[in-house]
Design a protein around this motif. Structure first.
Motif, short mmCIF file in Angstrom:
data_model
loop_
_atom_site.label_atom_id
_atom_site.label_comp_id
_atom_site.label_asym_id
_atom_site.label_seq_id
_atom_site.Cartn_x
_atom_site.Cartn_y
_atom_site.Cartn_z
N LEU A 40 62.86 28.16 48.28
CA LEU A 40 62.60 28.96 49.47
C LEU A 40 61.30 29.75 49.31
N SER A 41 61.09 30.33 48.14
CA SER A 41 59.87 31.11 47.90
C SER A 41 58.63 30.23 48.01
N ALA A 42 58.68 29.06 47.41
CA ALA A 42 57.54 28.14 47.47
C ALA A 42 57.30 27.68 48.90
N SER A 43 58.35 27.39 49.63
CA SER A 43 58.21 26.96 51.03
C SER A 43 57.57 28.04 51.88
N LEU A 44 58.06 29.27 51.74
CA LEU A 44 57.49 30.38 52.50
C LEU A 44 56.03 30.63 52.12
N MET A 45 55.74 30.53 50.82
CA MET A 45 54.36 30.73 50.36
C MET A 45 53.43 29.70 50.99
N LEU A 46 53.87 28.45 51.02
CA LEU A 46 53.03 27.41 51.64
C LEU A 46 52.83 27.67 53.13
N MET A 47 53.89 28.05 53.82
CA MET A 47 53.76 28.27 55.26
C MET A 47 52.88 29.48 55.56
N ILE A 48 53.04 30.54 54.83
CA ILE A 48 52.20 31.73 55.03
C ILE A 48 50.75 31.40 54.70
N THR A 49 50.53 30.64 53.64
CA THR A 49 49.17 30.26 53.28
C THR A 49 48.55 29.36 54.35
N GLY A 50 49.34 28.53 54.98
CA GLY A 50 48.84 27.72 56.09
C GLY A 50 48.37 28.58 57.25
N ILE A 51 49.11 29.63 57.53
CA ILE A 51 48.71 30.56 58.59
C ILE A 51 47.44 31.29 58.20
N VAL A 52 47.34 31.71 56.95
CA VAL A 52 46.14 32.40 56.47
C VAL A 52 44.93 31.45 56.53
N SER A 53 45.14 30.18 56.26
CA SER A 53 44.04 29.20 56.34
C SER A 53 43.51 29.09 57.77
N ALA A 54 44.40 29.12 58.74
CA ALA A 54 43.95 29.09 60.13
C ALA A 54 43.15 30.35 60.47
N PRO A 66 36.13 35.23 52.87
CA PRO A 66 36.97 36.26 52.25
C PRO A 66 38.40 35.83 51.94
N LEU A 67 38.92 34.86 52.65
CA LEU A 67 40.30 34.46 52.41
C LEU A 67 40.42 33.21 51.54
N ALA A 68 39.30 32.65 51.08
CA ALA A 68 39.35 31.44 50.27
C ALA A 68 40.04 31.70 48.93
N LEU A 69 39.70 32.79 48.26
CA LEU A 69 40.32 33.09 46.97
C LEU A 69 41.82 33.36 47.13
N PRO A 70 42.25 34.18 48.09
CA PRO A 70 43.71 34.35 48.26
C PRO A 70 44.44 33.05 48.55
N VAL A 71 43.82 32.16 49.32
CA VAL A 71 44.46 30.86 49.60
C VAL A 71 44.59 30.06 48.31
N ALA A 72 43.54 30.02 47.50
CA ALA A 72 43.58 29.29 46.23
C ALA A 72 44.64 29.86 45.30
N ILE A 73 44.71 31.17 45.22
CA ILE A 73 45.72 31.81 44.36
C ILE A 73 47.12 31.50 44.85
N ALA A 74 47.32 31.54 46.17
CA ALA A 74 48.64 31.26 46.73
C ALA A 74 49.08 29.82 46.45
#
Length: 120
Positions: free
Chosen positions: A59-73, A97-105
């Protein structure tokens, strides 16, 4: 009468840049959008397919991927507008500015999946 272009925060500044640069900026925008869609799809698939991972990690990994997808948009839009404005004003291109947080996520998601496999 000239038609107004959206967003005014971009098009009301500077002069029209070389079309090649504008089109390259649009391709970068679309690459971020594709990345966001892939992350969202991965998050949904990870949760929907029930791969036998530890439920909390899955569940944590799924939510992380979905939130990261929103941040990518969000990065796609912010990046496009900031780069286009810099092109129009003939100033250096800003960072993403959001490239590093996306990579970390994405990296953290990988860790969550590995832990989900180990602790199932």
């Amino acid at each position: 009468m000239a038609r107004q272009r959206f967003p005014q925060s971009v098009y009301s500044h500077g002069t029209e840049p070389d079309a090649r640069f504008t089109l390259a900026n649009e391709r970068t925008f679309l690459a971020w959008i594709r990345t966001g869609l892939a992350l969202l799809a991965g998050g949904v698939a990870l949760e929907a397919l029930g791969l036998g991972l530890h439920p909390a990690f899955q569940l944590s990994a799924s939510l992380m991927l979905m939130i990261t997808g929103i941040v990518s948009a969000l990065q796609a839009w912010l990046g496009w507008s900031r780069y286009e404005r810099a092109l129009r004003e003939n100033t250096p291109l800003p960072n993403a500015p959001l490239a590093l947080p996306v990579a970390i996520a994405v990296g953290l998601t990988g860790v969550l999946v590995v832990l989900g496999v180990l602790f199932k």
